[in-house]
Write a protein that holds these residues in place. Structure first.
Motif, PDB file in Angstrom:
ATOM      1  N   CYS A   1      41.638  41.738 -14.097  1.00 29.28           N
ATOM      2  CA  CYS A   1      41.442  40.582 -14.967  1.00 29.28           C
ATOM      3  C   CYS A   1      42.777  40.131 -15.561  1.00 29.28           C
ATOM      4  O   CYS A   1      43.082  38.936 -15.595  1.00 29.28           O
ATOM      5  N   ALA A   2      43.592  41.085 -16.007  1.00 31.97           N
ATOM      6  CA  ALA A   2      44.902  40.741 -16.560  1.00 31.97           C
ATOM      7  C   ALA A   2      45.775  40.078 -15.510  1.00 31.97           C
ATOM      8  O   ALA A   2      46.478  39.098 -15.795  1.00 31.97           O
ATOM      9  N   SER A   3      45.737  40.593 -14.279  1.00 33.73           N
ATOM     10  CA  SER A   3      46.538  40.016 -13.199  1.00 33.73           C
ATOM     11  C   SER A   3      46.132  38.575 -12.922  1.00 33.73           C
ATOM     12  O   SER A   3      46.972  37.730 -12.606  1.00 33.73           O
ATOM     13  N   ARG A   4      44.840  38.274 -13.091  1.00 30.68           N
ATOM     14  CA  ARG A   4      44.355  36.914 -12.853  1.00 30.68           C
ATOM     15  C   ARG A   4      44.704  35.981 -14.001  1.00 30.68           C
ATOM     16  O   ARG A   4      45.049  34.815 -13.783  1.00 30.68           O
ATOM     17  N   LEU A   5      44.615  36.458 -15.244  1.00 31.33           N
ATOM     18  CA  LEU A   5      44.629  35.562 -16.394  1.00 31.33           C
ATOM     19  C   LEU A   5      45.961  35.466 -17.142  1.00 31.33           C
ATOM     20  O   LEU A   5      46.178  34.498 -17.868  1.00 31.33           O
ATOM     21  N   LEU A   6      46.828  36.459 -16.981  1.00 33.27           N
ATOM     22  CA  LEU A   6      48.074  36.435 -17.747  1.00 33.27           C
ATOM     23  C   LEU A   6      49.076  35.452 -17.167  1.00 33.27           C
ATOM     24  O   LEU A   6      49.164  35.261 -15.949  1.00 33.27           O
TER      25      LEU A   6
ATOM     26  N   ALA B   1      46.740  49.887 -12.942  1.00 33.79           N
ATOM     27  CA  ALA B   1      47.649  48.753 -13.113  1.00 33.79           C
ATOM     28  C   ALA B   1      48.440  48.496 -11.829  1.00 33.79           C
ATOM     29  O   ALA B   1      48.536  47.355 -11.355  1.00 33.79           O
ATOM     30  N   GLU B   2      48.985  49.554 -11.252  1.00 32.60           N
ATOM     31  CA  GLU B   2      49.808  49.405 -10.055  1.00 32.60           C
ATOM     32  C   GLU B   2      49.013  48.858  -8.879  1.00 32.60           C
ATOM     33  O   GLU B   2      49.554  48.141  -8.032  1.00 32.60           O
ATOM     34  N   ALA B   3      47.723  49.171  -8.839  1.00 26.03           N
ATOM     35  CA  ALA B   3      46.878  48.661  -7.758  1.00 26.03           C
ATOM     36  C   ALA B   3      46.678  47.154  -7.843  1.00 26.03           C
ATOM     37  O   ALA B   3      46.261  46.525  -6.868  1.00 26.03           O
ATOM     38  N   HIS B   4      46.985  46.570  -9.007  1.00 22.92           N
ATOM     39  CA  HIS B   4      46.780  45.137  -9.209  1.00 22.92           C
ATOM     40  C   HIS B   4      48.079  44.422  -9.589  1.00 22.92           C
ATOM     41  O   HIS B   4      48.049  43.377 -10.254  1.00 22.92           O
ATOM     42  N   GLY B   5      49.198  44.974  -9.169  1.00 28.00           N
ATOM     43  CA  GLY B   5      50.475  44.303  -9.393  1.00 28.00           C
ATOM     44  C   GLY B   5      50.946  44.344 -10.824  1.00 28.00           C
ATOM     45  O   GLY B   5      51.788  43.520 -11.221  1.00 28.00           O
ATOM     46  N   MET B   6      50.443  45.297 -11.620  1.00 30.01           N
ATOM     47  CA  MET B   6      50.875  45.455 -12.999  1.00 30.01           C
ATOM     48  C   MET B   6      51.626  46.777 -13.129  1.00 30.01           C
ATOM     49  O   MET B   6      51.578  47.629 -12.235  1.00 30.01           O
ATOM     50  N   ARG B   7      52.332  46.955 -14.238  1.00 30.05           N
ATOM     51  CA  ARG B   7      53.043  48.207 -14.476  1.00 30.05           C
ATOM     52  C   ARG B   7      52.984  48.558 -15.958  1.00 30.05           C
ATOM     53  O   ARG B   7      52.862  47.680 -16.819  1.00 30.05           O
ATOM     54  N   LEU B   8      53.044  49.848 -16.239  1.00 29.99           N
ATOM     55  CA  LEU B   8      53.125  50.306 -17.623  1.00 29.99           C
ATOM     56  C   LEU B   8      54.565  50.141 -18.083  1.00 29.99           C
ATOM     57  O   LEU B   8      55.450  50.906 -17.681  1.00 29.99           O
ATOM     58  N   ALA B   9      54.820  49.139 -18.915  1.00 23.89           N
ATOM     59  CA  ALA B   9      56.184  48.827 -19.352  1.00 23.89           C
ATOM     60  C   ALA B   9      56.612  49.634 -20.567  1.00 23.89           C
ATOM     61  O   ALA B   9      57.790  49.980 -20.703  1.00 23.89           O
ATOM     62  N   GLU B  10      55.661  49.935 -21.467  1.00 28.51           N
ATOM     63  CA  GLU B  10      55.984  50.694 -22.678  1.00 28.51           C
ATOM     64  C   GLU B  10      54.797  51.553 -23.080  1.00 28.51           C
ATOM     65  O   GLU B  10      53.639  51.147 -22.934  1.00 28.51           O
ATOM     66  N   GLN B  11      55.104  52.727 -23.601  1.00 29.58           N
ATOM     67  CA  GLN B  11      54.096  53.628 -24.168  1.00 29.58           C
ATOM     68  C   GLN B  11      54.539  53.940 -25.591  1.00 29.58           C
ATOM     69  O   GLN B  11      55.431  54.759 -25.811  1.00 29.58           O
ATOM     70  N   ILE B  12      53.937  53.261 -26.560  1.00 33.22           N
ATOM     71  CA  ILE B  12      54.401  53.310 -27.944  1.00 33.22           C
ATOM     72  C   ILE B  12      53.543  54.286 -28.745  1.00 33.22           C
ATOM     73  O   ILE B  12      52.314  54.165 -28.800  1.00 33.22           O
TER      74      ILE B  12
ATOM     75  N   PRO C   1      50.358  55.644 -35.248  1.00 35.90           N
ATOM     76  CA  PRO C   1      49.784  56.591 -36.202  1.00 35.90           C
ATOM     77  C   PRO C   1      48.435  57.140 -35.744  1.00 35.90           C
ATOM     78  O   PRO C   1      47.775  56.565 -34.875  1.00 35.90           O
ATOM     79  N   ALA C   2      48.029  58.254 -36.338  1.00 35.11           N
ATOM     80  CA  ALA C   2      46.729  58.886 -36.082  1.00 35.11           C
ATOM     81  C   ALA C   2      46.565  59.281 -34.616  1.00 35.11           C
ATOM     82  O   ALA C   2      45.470  59.230 -34.062  1.00 35.11           O
ATOM     83  N   ASN C   3      47.686  59.650 -33.970  1.00 37.74           N
ATOM     84  CA  ASN C   3      47.664  60.195 -32.608  1.00 37.74           C
ATOM     85  C   ASN C   3      47.152  59.195 -31.575  1.00 37.74           C
ATOM     86  O   ASN C   3      46.462  59.572 -30.619  1.00 37.74           O
ATOM     87  N   ASN C   4      47.483  57.941 -31.752  1.00 39.10           N
ATOM     88  CA  ASN C   4      47.111  56.886 -30.817  1.00 39.10           C
ATOM     89  C   ASN C   4      48.344  56.366 -30.086  1.00 39.10           C
ATOM     90  O   ASN C   4      49.479  56.709 -30.423  1.00 39.10           O
ATOM     91  N   PHE C   5      48.084  55.513 -29.077  1.00 42.40           N
ATOM     92  CA  PHE C   5      49.159  54.864 -28.330  1.00 42.40           C
ATOM     93  C   PHE C   5      48.877  53.376 -28.228  1.00 42.40           C
ATOM     94  O   PHE C   5      47.708  52.960 -28.197  1.00 42.40           O
ATOM     95  N   ALA C   6      49.942  52.611 -28.135  1.00 45.15           N
ATOM     96  CA  ALA C   6      49.843  51.214 -27.702  1.00 45.15           C
ATOM     97  C   ALA C   6      50.523  51.141 -26.337  1.00 45.15           C
ATOM     98  O   ALA C   6      51.731  51.365 -26.231  1.00 45.15           O
ATOM     99  N   LEU C   7      49.731  50.876 -25.313  1.00 42.67           N
ATOM    100  CA  LEU C   7      50.238  50.822 -23.949  1.00 42.67           C
ATOM    101  C   LEU C   7      50.451  49.346 -23.578  1.00 42.67           C
ATOM    102  O   LEU C   7      49.512  48.548 -23.658  1.00 42.67           O
ATOM    103  N   ILE C   8      51.667  49.011 -23.186  1.00 37.75           N
ATOM    104  CA  ILE C   8      52.014  47.624 -22.862  1.00 37.75           C
ATOM    105  C   ILE C   8      52.169  47.515 -21.339  1.00 37.75           C
ATOM    106  O   ILE C   8      53.024  48.173 -20.745  1.00 37.75           O
ATOM    107  N   PHE C   9      51.341  46.686 -20.742  1.00 39.42           N
ATOM    108  CA  PHE C   9      51.374  46.463 -19.292  1.00 39.42           C
ATOM    109  C   PHE C   9      51.885  45.053 -19.008  1.00 39.42           C
ATOM    110  O   PHE C   9      51.475  44.092 -19.669  1.00 39.42           O
ATOM    111  N   ARG C  10      52.750  44.957 -18.016  1.00 34.95           N
ATOM    112  CA  ARG C  10      53.285  43.661 -17.581  1.00 34.95           C
ATOM    113  C   ARG C  10      53.200  43.582 -16.061  1.00 34.95           C
ATOM    114  O   ARG C  10      52.935  44.574 -15.380  1.00 34.95           O
ATOM    115  N   ARG C  11      53.459  42.407 -15.548  1.00 35.82           N
ATOM    116  CA  ARG C  11      53.456  42.252 -14.091  1.00 35.82           C
ATOM    117  C   ARG C  11      54.551  43.117 -13.478  1.00 35.82           C
ATOM    118  O   ARG C  11      55.643  43.257 -14.024  1.00 35.82           O
ATOM    119  N   GLY C  12      54.223  43.694 -12.311  1.00 34.32           N
ATOM    120  CA  GLY C  12      55.132  44.655 -11.696  1.00 34.32           C
ATOM    121  C   GLY C  12      56.248  44.046 -10.932  1.00 34.32           C
ATOM    122  O   GLY C  12      57.185  44.733 -10.534  1.00 34.32           O
TER     123      GLY C  12
END
Length: 215
Positions: free
Chosen positions: A135-140, A190-201, A204-215
């Motif tokens: 969906c991200a690959s289609r809409l972004l 992500a990689e299967a749809h032309g996206m990549r994990l650009a950042e793993q931030i 707090p509270a043992n969570n992550f913000a994962l940023i995906f962009r086009r590969g």
């Protein structure tokens, strides 16, 4: 509400627990969005908006952007609209149905500068990741990004004992797919749809913000 006043675990999007968790994490997520969202006009799509508490909290901070809520069903759409009216958020569009397992429910195309999804993978099956990345690959837009926030395992490991305990409380959730998913599985999807994990931030509270962009 303080951590010790945490309501009983209940993953329903309109529960007291979800409201408590949302208030606890919204400001750190907002700071990530401040650093990533464009300064010019654009559109932002939230996946699995639930009650609408996050999108209604973020939108006033970005008056130049139009925020689009969505969810698998219209169960919470009335609540999203209610919050929008109460908070006079004129830059939030009407919510739309969008099922990540059903591409027929997705918009045909889009030019969203950003998409984000908060706290979905501990209650959803990992195959949701495949639909999310497609969906991200289609809409972004070409330089757009997808942010996925929540607790995750990293290469099969729990990053904290509290996350492992959270993963193992299936009996109290009533959710068959409950459990922390692995960042590696999202990266592969992500990689299967032309996206990549650009950042793993780290958040707090043992969570992550994962940023995906086009590969």
């Amino acid at each position: 509400m303080a951590y010790e006043d945490r309501p009983p675990l209940d993953p329903h999007p309109l529960s007291e627990y979800v409201a408590w968790a949302g208030k606890r994490n919204r400001d750190p997520i907002l700071e990530v969005l401040r650093s990533k969202l464009p300064q010019e006009q654009g559109k932002v799509l939230e996946l699995a908006s639930g009650s609408g508490m996050h999108i209604n909290y973020f939108a006033p901070h970005f008056p130049h952007l139009v925020f689009q809520p969505s969810d698998k069903t219209d169960e919470t759409f009335e609540n999203i609209r209610k919050l929008r009216e109460e908070q006079n958020n004129s830059n939030i569009a009407d919510p739309i149905p969008l099922d990540l397992t059903d591409p027929a429910s997705w918009p045909e195309a889009g030019d969203y500068q950003s998409m984000f999804c908060i706290n979905i993978f501990q209650v959803a099956p990992i195959n949701i990741a495949d639909g999310m990345m497609a969906c991200a690959s289609r809409l972004l837009s070409e330089d757009g990004f997808l942010m996925v926030y929540g607790p995750f395992r990293v290469e099969g490991r729990f990053t904290t004992s509290s996350n492992e305990a959270f993963h193992n409380i299936l009996d109290s959730t009533g959710v068959p797919e409950w459990g922390l998913k692995d960042v590696a599985d999202l990266r592969r999807a992500a990689e299967a749809h032309g996206m990549r994990l650009a950042e793993q931030i780290d958040m707090p509270a043992n969570n992550f913000a994962l940023i995906f962009r086009r590969g």
